[in-house]
Scaffold this motif. Structure first.
Motif, PDB file in Angstrom:
ATOM      1  N   GLY A   1       0.729  -2.497 -36.308  1.00 49.25           N
ATOM      2  CA  GLY A   1      -0.062  -2.076 -35.409  1.00 49.25           C
ATOM      3  C   GLY A   1      -1.382  -0.843 -35.220  1.00 49.25           C
ATOM      4  N   ALA A   2      -1.623  -1.041 -37.019  1.00 47.72           N
ATOM      5  CA  ALA A   2      -2.271   0.169 -37.307  1.00 47.72           C
ATOM      6  C   ALA A   2      -3.594  -0.513 -37.523  1.00 47.72           C
ATOM      7  CB  ALA A   2      -2.078   0.404 -39.060  1.00 47.72           C
ATOM      8  N   GLY A   3      -3.917  -2.228 -36.761  1.00 48.88           N
ATOM      9  CA  GLY A   3      -5.346  -2.648 -36.926  1.00 48.88           C
ATOM     10  C   GLY A   3      -5.342  -2.616 -38.393  1.00 48.88           C
ATOM     11  N   MET A   4      -4.810  -3.178 -39.053  1.00 49.65           N
ATOM     12  CA  MET A   4      -5.510  -2.386 -40.226  1.00 49.65           C
ATOM     13  C   MET A   4      -5.647  -3.900 -40.674  1.00 49.65           C
ATOM     14  SD  MET A   4      -7.766  -0.424 -41.087  1.00 49.65           S
ATOM     15  CE  MET A   4      -7.875  -0.375 -43.034  1.00 49.65           C
ATOM     16  N   GLY A   5      -5.233  -5.299 -40.042  1.00 52.65           N
ATOM     17  CA  GLY A   5      -5.054  -6.737 -41.246  1.00 52.65           C
ATOM     18  C   GLY A   5      -5.721  -7.648 -41.298  1.00 52.65           C
ATOM     19  N   LEU A   6      -6.581  -7.583 -40.275  1.00 51.46           N
ATOM     20  CA  LEU A   6      -7.826  -8.545 -40.173  1.00 51.46           C
ATOM     21  C   LEU A   6      -9.067  -7.389 -40.787  1.00 51.46           C
ATOM     22  CD1 LEU A   6      -9.177  -9.817 -36.284  1.00 51.46           C
ATOM     23  CD2 LEU A   6      -8.260 -10.783 -38.325  1.00 51.46           C
TER      24      LEU A   6
ATOM     25  N   ASN B   1       0.131 -11.740 -38.130  1.00 57.90           N
ATOM     26  CA  ASN B   1      -0.621 -12.212 -37.009  1.00 57.90           C
ATOM     27  C   ASN B   1      -0.768 -12.433 -36.041  1.00 57.90           C
ATOM     28  OD1 ASN B   1      -2.169  -9.480 -36.732  1.00 57.90           O
ATOM     29  ND2 ASN B   1      -3.922 -10.643 -37.469  1.00 57.90           N
TER      30      ASN B   1
ATOM     31  N   TYR C   1      -8.232  -1.372 -34.062  1.00 55.18           N
ATOM     32  CA  TYR C   1      -8.213  -1.641 -33.626  1.00 55.18           C
ATOM     33  C   TYR C   1      -7.526  -2.855 -33.363  1.00 55.18           C
ATOM     34  CZ  TYR C   1      -8.544  -4.202 -29.336  1.00 55.18           C
ATOM     35  OH  TYR C   1      -8.401  -5.532 -28.014  1.00 55.18           O
ATOM     36  N   SER C   2      -6.620  -2.634 -31.927  1.00 58.01           N
ATOM     37  CA  SER C   2      -5.089  -3.796 -32.384  1.00 58.01           C
ATOM     38  C   SER C   2      -4.308  -3.027 -30.544  1.00 58.01           C
ATOM     39  CB  SER C   2      -3.815  -2.487 -33.131  1.00 58.01           C
ATOM     40  OG  SER C   2      -2.843  -3.253 -32.831  1.00 58.01           O
ATOM     41  N   THR C   3      -4.223  -4.128 -30.405  1.00 55.35           N
ATOM     42  CA  THR C   3      -3.438  -4.309 -29.012  1.00 55.35           C
ATOM     43  C   THR C   3      -1.991  -4.702 -29.630  1.00 55.35           C
ATOM     44  OG1 THR C   3      -3.477  -6.916 -28.881  1.00 55.35           O
ATOM     45  CG2 THR C   3      -4.911  -5.926 -28.013  1.00 55.35           C
TER      46      THR C   3
ATOM     47  N   ASP D   1      -3.324 -20.701 -34.893  1.00 54.71           N
ATOM     48  CA  ASP D   1      -2.299 -21.224 -33.820  1.00 54.71           C
ATOM     49  C   ASP D   1      -2.678 -21.510 -32.861  1.00 54.71           C
ATOM     50  OD1 ASP D   1      -2.344 -18.395 -31.824  1.00 54.71           O
ATOM     51  OD2 ASP D   1      -3.046 -18.073 -33.869  1.00 54.71           O
TER      52      ASP D   1
ATOM     53  N   HIS E   1       0.986 -11.533 -32.591  1.00 54.79           N
ATOM     54  CA  HIS E   1      -0.093 -11.912 -31.453  1.00 54.79           C
ATOM     55  C   HIS E   1      -0.730 -13.158 -30.865  1.00 54.79           C
ATOM     56  CE1 HIS E   1      -1.427  -7.510 -32.645  1.00 54.79           C
ATOM     57  NE2 HIS E   1      -1.198  -8.145 -34.033  1.00 54.79           N
TER      58      HIS E   1
ATOM     59  N   ILE F   1      -8.334 -14.582 -29.204  1.00 57.41           N
ATOM     60  CA  ILE F   1      -8.933 -13.425 -29.170  1.00 57.41           C
ATOM     61  C   ILE F   1     -10.127 -13.067 -28.465  1.00 57.41           C
ATOM     62  CG2 ILE F   1      -9.663 -11.637 -31.053  1.00 57.41           C
ATOM     63  CD1 ILE F   1      -8.473 -12.822 -32.884  1.00 57.41           C
TER      64      ILE F   1
ATOM     65  N   ALA G   1     -12.265  -7.380 -32.975  1.00 60.90           N
ATOM     66  CA  ALA G   1     -10.764  -7.205 -33.551  1.00 60.90           C
ATOM     67  C   ALA G   1     -11.094  -7.028 -34.781  1.00 60.90           C
ATOM     68  CB  ALA G   1     -10.301  -8.885 -33.333  1.00 60.90           C
TER      69      ALA G   1
END
Ligand SMILES: Nc1ncnc2c1ncn2[C@@H]1O[C@H](COP(=O)(O)OP(=O)(O)OP(=O)(O)O)[C@@H](O)[C@H]1O
Ligand SMILES: [Mg+2]
Length: 136
Positions: free
Chosen positions: A100-105, A46, A87-89, A71, A50, A76, A82
């Motif tokens: 970009g699957a929006g699965m990290g967080l 991330n 959800y992903s940008t 960082d 981002h 955000i 988020a």
């Protein structure tokens, strides 16, 4: 402590691998190491995708392990949004690389015992994760 630069896809993932190796050398529980490795990797990616320049630190205690990733990027705007699955940008370039699957967080949330995400638009992001270490 490992510092990493924005968009450094060559070295990305290195900091979490270092942590994984340290925890392995301390004979920590495999499942715990795996959870920490997932969180470290997602957090690190991330920052690379981002965020801005980032710093990752790990604190190893008898009862818990604290992973701190911050960082100095754009931050955000809406943390609640988020945190939602999907959800992903992420840009087209990121998506082509499989991100970009929006699965990290959501993954970090699921794999940590305590999670705090602090961010302010334009000022960067601070993700603090805690993992309980059981006595046995
Ligand atoms: N360090 C950060 N700095 C700025 N924005 C971030 C940061 N971390 C996450 N975000 C924002 O939160 C969104 C969701 O992050 P999340 O990790 O869940 O998904 P993703 O990175 O877009 O995709 P994936 O992790 O599945 O590859 C990102 O798309 C981005 O908008
Ligand atoms: Mg992510």
């Amino acid at each position: 402590m490992t510092a990493f630069k924005k968009r450094d896809f060559v070295r990305a993932g290195e900091a979490s691998i270092n942590i994984q190796n340290i925890l392995k050398s301390l004979n920590m529980d495999h499942k715990l190491i795996r959870r920490i490795a997932i969180c470290g990797y997602e957090g690190e990616m991330n920052v690379v995708m981002h965020g801005g320049d980032g710093i990752l630190t790990v604190e190893i205690d008898t009862g818990k392990i604290v992973l701190d990733i911050s960082d100095n990027g754009d931050g955000i705007e809406n943390i609640e949004l988020a945190m939602q699955k999907g959800y992903s940008t992420a840009t087209e370039e990121h998506r082509e690389m499989g991100f970009g699957a929006g699965m990290g967080l959501p993954n970090i949330k699921a794999n940590s015992d305590v999670l705090s995400v602090e961010s302010e638009k334009g000022k960067g992001t601070h993700v603090l994760m805690e993992f309980n270490v059981s006595a046995d």
